[in-house]
Design an enzyme around this catalytic site. Structure first.
Site, PDB file in Angstrom:
ATOM      1  N   LYS A  44     -68.137   0.509  34.903  1.00  0.00           N
ATOM      2  CA  LYS A  44     -66.769   0.734  34.406  1.00  0.00           C
ATOM      3  C   LYS A  44     -65.932   1.754  35.174  1.00  0.00           C
ATOM      4  O   LYS A  44     -64.858   2.135  34.701  1.00  0.00           O
ATOM      5  CB  LYS A  44     -66.840   1.164  32.944  1.00  0.00           C
ATOM      6  CG  LYS A  44     -67.463   2.525  32.757  1.00  0.00           C
ATOM      7  CD  LYS A  44     -67.100   3.178  31.447  1.00  0.00           C
ATOM      8  CE  LYS A  44     -67.618   4.585  31.414  1.00  0.00           C
ATOM      9  NZ  LYS A  44     -67.414   5.296  30.200  1.00  0.00           N
ATOM     10  N   SER A  84     -60.998  -4.783  28.333  1.00  0.00           N
ATOM     11  CA  SER A  84     -60.295  -3.537  28.609  1.00  0.00           C
ATOM     12  C   SER A  84     -58.802  -3.776  28.809  1.00  0.00           C
ATOM     13  O   SER A  84     -58.384  -4.836  29.302  1.00  0.00           O
ATOM     14  CB  SER A  84     -60.890  -2.942  29.892  1.00  0.00           C
ATOM     15  OG  SER A  84     -60.062  -1.926  30.381  1.00  0.00           O
ATOM     16  N   ALA A  85     -58.024  -2.759  28.499  1.00  0.00           N
ATOM     17  CA  ALA A  85     -56.577  -2.823  28.752  1.00  0.00           C
ATOM     18  C   ALA A  85     -56.284  -2.938  30.244  1.00  0.00           C
ATOM     19  O   ALA A  85     -55.162  -3.287  30.615  1.00  0.00           O
ATOM     20  CB  ALA A  85     -55.911  -1.568  28.196  1.00  0.00           C
ATOM     21  N   TYR A 109     -62.621  -3.528  39.102  1.00  0.00           N
ATOM     22  CA  TYR A 109     -63.141  -3.395  37.732  1.00  0.00           C
ATOM     23  C   TYR A 109     -62.329  -4.265  36.763  1.00  0.00           C
ATOM     24  O   TYR A 109     -62.873  -5.096  36.040  1.00  0.00           O
ATOM     25  CB  TYR A 109     -63.111  -1.927  37.283  1.00  0.00           C
ATOM     26  CG  TYR A 109     -63.341  -1.768  35.796  1.00  0.00           C
ATOM     27  CD1 TYR A 109     -64.551  -2.149  35.217  1.00  0.00           C
ATOM     28  CD2 TYR A 109     -62.339  -1.274  34.956  1.00  0.00           C
ATOM     29  CE1 TYR A 109     -64.755  -2.035  33.840  1.00  0.00           C
ATOM     30  CE2 TYR A 109     -62.525  -1.158  33.592  1.00  0.00           C
ATOM     31  CZ  TYR A 109     -63.742  -1.538  33.032  1.00  0.00           C
ATOM     32  OH  TYR A 109     -63.934  -1.436  31.675  1.00  0.00           O
ATOM     33  N   LYS A 113     -63.286  -7.769  34.608  1.00  0.00           N
ATOM     34  CA  LYS A 113     -63.145  -7.928  33.157  1.00  0.00           C
ATOM     35  C   LYS A 113     -62.315  -9.169  32.837  1.00  0.00           C
ATOM     36  O   LYS A 113     -62.623  -9.907  31.909  1.00  0.00           O
ATOM     37  CB  LYS A 113     -62.486  -6.678  32.548  1.00  0.00           C
ATOM     38  CG  LYS A 113     -63.414  -5.490  32.459  1.00  0.00           C
ATOM     39  CD  LYS A 113     -64.444  -5.738  31.366  1.00  0.00           C
ATOM     40  CE  LYS A 113     -65.520  -4.682  31.369  1.00  0.00           C
ATOM     41  NZ  LYS A 113     -66.602  -4.951  30.417  1.00  0.00           N
ATOM     42  N   TYR A 137     -60.202  -2.811  24.823  1.00  0.00           N
ATOM     43  CA  TYR A 137     -60.133  -1.400  24.429  1.00  0.00           C
ATOM     44  C   TYR A 137     -59.033  -0.694  25.210  1.00  0.00           C
ATOM     45  O   TYR A 137     -58.873  -0.925  26.405  1.00  0.00           O
ATOM     46  CB  TYR A 137     -61.403  -0.624  24.760  1.00  0.00           C
ATOM     47  CG  TYR A 137     -62.726  -1.164  24.336  1.00  0.00           C
ATOM     48  CD1 TYR A 137     -62.870  -2.201  23.430  1.00  0.00           C
ATOM     49  CD2 TYR A 137     -63.886  -0.587  24.866  1.00  0.00           C
ATOM     50  CE1 TYR A 137     -64.133  -2.645  23.069  1.00  0.00           C
ATOM     51  CE2 TYR A 137     -65.139  -1.026  24.508  1.00  0.00           C
ATOM     52  CZ  TYR A 137     -65.258  -2.073  23.612  1.00  0.00           C
ATOM     53  OH  TYR A 137     -66.511  -2.499  23.284  1.00  0.00           O
ATOM     54  N   ASN A 139     -58.172   3.545  25.191  1.00  0.00           N
ATOM     55  CA  ASN A 139     -58.979   4.649  25.731  1.00  0.00           C
ATOM     56  C   ASN A 139     -59.955   5.166  24.678  1.00  0.00           C
ATOM     57  O   ASN A 139     -59.593   6.052  23.903  1.00  0.00           O
ATOM     58  CB  ASN A 139     -58.067   5.772  26.232  1.00  0.00           C
ATOM     59  CG  ASN A 139     -57.254   5.336  27.424  1.00  0.00           C
ATOM     60  OD1 ASN A 139     -56.357   4.498  27.302  1.00  0.00           O
ATOM     61  ND2 ASN A 139     -57.581   5.836  28.583  1.00  0.00           N
TER      62      ASN A 139
HETATM   63  N1  NAD Z   1     -65.106   3.809  28.125  1.00  0.00           N
HETATM   64  C1  NAD Z   1     -63.965   3.218  28.363  1.00  0.00           C
HETATM   65  O1  NAD Z   1     -62.946   3.873  28.625  1.00  0.00           O
HETATM   66  C2  NAD Z   1     -63.844   1.709  28.296  1.00  0.00           C
HETATM   67  C3  NAD Z   1     -62.566   1.123  28.212  1.00  0.00           C
HETATM   68  C4  NAD Z   1     -62.473  -0.260  28.154  1.00  0.00           C
HETATM   69  C5  NAD Z   1     -63.622  -1.046  28.194  1.00  0.00           C
HETATM   70  N2  NAD Z   1     -64.835  -0.464  28.290  1.00  0.00           N
HETATM   71  C6  NAD Z   1     -66.017  -1.315  28.364  1.00  0.00           C
HETATM   72  O2  NAD Z   1     -66.892  -0.995  27.315  1.00  0.00           O
HETATM   73  C7  NAD Z   1     -68.250  -1.215  27.706  1.00  0.00           C
HETATM   74  C8  NAD Z   1     -69.055   0.019  27.404  1.00  0.00           C
HETATM   75  O3  NAD Z   1     -68.447   1.108  28.085  1.00  0.00           O
HETATM   76  P1  NAD Z   1     -69.003   2.595  27.991  1.00  0.00           P
HETATM   77  O4  NAD Z   1     -67.839   3.507  28.088  1.00  0.00           O
HETATM   78  O5  NAD Z   1     -69.952   2.729  26.857  1.00  0.00           O
HETATM   79  O6  NAD Z   1     -69.757   2.632  29.382  1.00  0.00           O
HETATM   80  P2  NAD Z   1     -71.152   3.283  29.754  1.00  0.00           P
HETATM   81  O7  NAD Z   1     -71.222   3.314  31.243  1.00  0.00           O
HETATM   82  O8  NAD Z   1     -71.355   4.534  28.990  1.00  0.00           O
HETATM   83  O9  NAD Z   1     -72.154   2.203  29.179  1.00  0.00           O
HETATM   84  C9  NAD Z   1     -72.407   0.975  29.823  1.00  0.00           C
HETATM   85  C10 NAD Z   1     -73.887   0.701  29.717  1.00  0.00           C
HETATM   86  O10 NAD Z   1     -74.168  -0.514  30.415  1.00  0.00           O
HETATM   87  C11 NAD Z   1     -75.407  -0.342  31.077  1.00  0.00           C
HETATM   88  N3  NAD Z   1     -75.501  -1.257  32.214  1.00  0.00           N
HETATM   89  C12 NAD Z   1     -74.796  -1.234  33.376  1.00  0.00           C
HETATM   90  N4  NAD Z   1     -75.223  -2.220  34.189  1.00  0.00           N
HETATM   91  C13 NAD Z   1     -76.220  -2.868  33.539  1.00  0.00           C
HETATM   92  C14 NAD Z   1     -77.056  -3.967  33.858  1.00  0.00           C
HETATM   93  N5  NAD Z   1     -76.965  -4.606  35.041  1.00  0.00           N
HETATM   94  N6  NAD Z   1     -77.977  -4.368  32.955  1.00  0.00           N
HETATM   95  C15 NAD Z   1     -78.088  -3.715  31.761  1.00  0.00           C
HETATM   96  N7  NAD Z   1     -77.328  -2.667  31.395  1.00  0.00           N
HETATM   97  C16 NAD Z   1     -76.404  -2.262  32.283  1.00  0.00           C
HETATM   98  C17 NAD Z   1     -75.390   1.111  31.535  1.00  0.00           C
HETATM   99  O11 NAD Z   1     -76.711   1.559  31.785  1.00  0.00           O
HETATM  100  C18 NAD Z   1     -74.763   1.810  30.328  1.00  0.00           C
HETATM  101  O12 NAD Z   1     -75.754   2.172  29.397  1.00  0.00           O
HETATM  102  C19 NAD Z   1     -68.205  -1.573  29.193  1.00  0.00           C
HETATM  103  O13 NAD Z   1     -68.320  -2.983  29.304  1.00  0.00           O
HETATM  104  C20 NAD Z   1     -66.827  -1.110  29.637  1.00  0.00           C
HETATM  105  O14 NAD Z   1     -66.327  -1.895  30.698  1.00  0.00           O
HETATM  106  C21 NAD Z   1     -64.981   0.906  28.320  1.00  0.00           C
END
Ligand code: NAD
Length: 299
Positions: A44, A84-85, A109, A113, A137, A139
């Protein structure tokens, strides 16, 4: 274990596997007989995605395809997806962003998505018994109010809240603010910060809607309110009782002045409305930070 503690239930079973590992994911689904999948796993970081695009498409799109195939072979038909936005063309306007706003991710990224959404929608169109909840999502921020669960980025955080938290904990000297000359009330960038417990409720509401409606949805998850970097910094100062020093830095390429969501569809389709404000976000984050760094004094 801490999920169990916070929820007052037995801790969930954890199986560690790469979502690109077909055998592992297939075996897991075969053994577990899931009713539905919530798919969060992914890469991400916008900046990493620019330098390592292939990895982002491999995990965020290829990994999703593996999950879909394992679901198909094991009779699982409902999926809630973390989008994601960043799929939107954020440079296109300043107002609240609706789900039918133009797409235009400006980094790999966001592109991954958007592609993942397209894969899911094609799957749904091909198989009428599938239903997919796509949640965009804004933020996500804050921690579980118990202070037991939160984020602990291994690299310098790209996101505002964990960065401020590290400054509050004395891990970093100051907060760098990327520009104070944006067209916003105080000149710093405006975003829509949604508490992670609200976000979690949004996922449950999405799953309920899939069960109830028998078809999927695409919904923004945010509060509908924009807050500037300075608003959040001051709210964190209030929560932790200490100063958060800052420095104004040049604007970052690709940033926009303002981005917050239109919440109408979330209300109509999911009955969802965010309940927590920025003070709750900062208070929960600070509680988590003190759990993470016990040496940090209370204020
Ligand atoms: N945090 C934000 O601001 C945000 C905003 C919009 C969308 N998102 C989406 O929400 C989801 C969760 O985000 P987050 O903030 O908890 O991120 P994060 O990085 O904390 O968690 C993502 C998890 O995915 C796991 N992962 C990555 N590659 C992998 C793989 N190949 N196999 C198995 N596991 C894998 C990582 O180990 C991690 O535990 C993501 O898909 C992200 O794109 C997050």
């Amino acid at each position: 274990d801490r999920i169990g503690q916070a929820a007052g239930r037995p801790a969930p079973r954890v199986v560690e596997a790469d979502i690109r590992d077909r055998t592992a994911i297939h075996d897991l689904m075969e053994r577990s007989q899931f009713d539905a999948v919530m798919h969060f796993a992914g890469l991400k970081s916008v900046s990493d995605s620019v330098s390592r695009p292939a990895e982002y498409f491999d995990v965020n799109v290829g990994g999703l395809v593996t999950v879909i195939q394992a679901m198909k072979s094991n009779g699982v038909r409902k999926l809630v997806f973390s989008s994601s936005a960043t799929v939107y063309d954020l440079g296109a306007g300043q107002g609240a962003i609706r789900e039918d706003a133009p797409f235009g991710p400006n980094n790999p990224y966001g592109q991954s998505k958007l592609m993942a959404e397209q894969v899911l929608q094609a799957q749904e169109a091909a198989a009428p018994d599938w239903s997919v909840g796509i949640l965009r999502y804004f933020n996500p921020a804050g921690a579980h109010p118990s202070g037991l669960i939160g984020e602990c980025p291994a690299d310098p955080p790209d996101n505002l809240l964990p960065y401020i938290a590290q400054v509050a904990a004395g891990q970093r000297q100051y907060l760098g603010i990327f520009g104070d000359d944006w067209d916003t009330p105080d000149g710093t960038g405006v975003r829509d910060y949604v508490h992670i417990t609200d976000l979690a409720r949004g996922h449950l509401a999405s799953l309920d809607a899939l069960e109830r409606d028998g078809h999927g949805h695409v919904v923004n998850l945010g509060t509908g309110r924009g807050l500037s970097v300075q608003d959040v910094r001051r709210a964190y100062e209030h929560a932790c009782g200490r100063e958060i020093p800052f420095r104004i830095l040049p604007r970052r390429p690709g940033d926009v002045a303002s981005c917050y969501c239109d919440t109408q569809r979330a209300r109509d389709v999911l009955g969802f409305e965010a309940r927590q404000d920025v003070d709750a976000i900062c208070a929960s984050s600070w509680k988590w930070v003190r759990h993470l760094y016990p040496e940090v004094s209370p204020s």
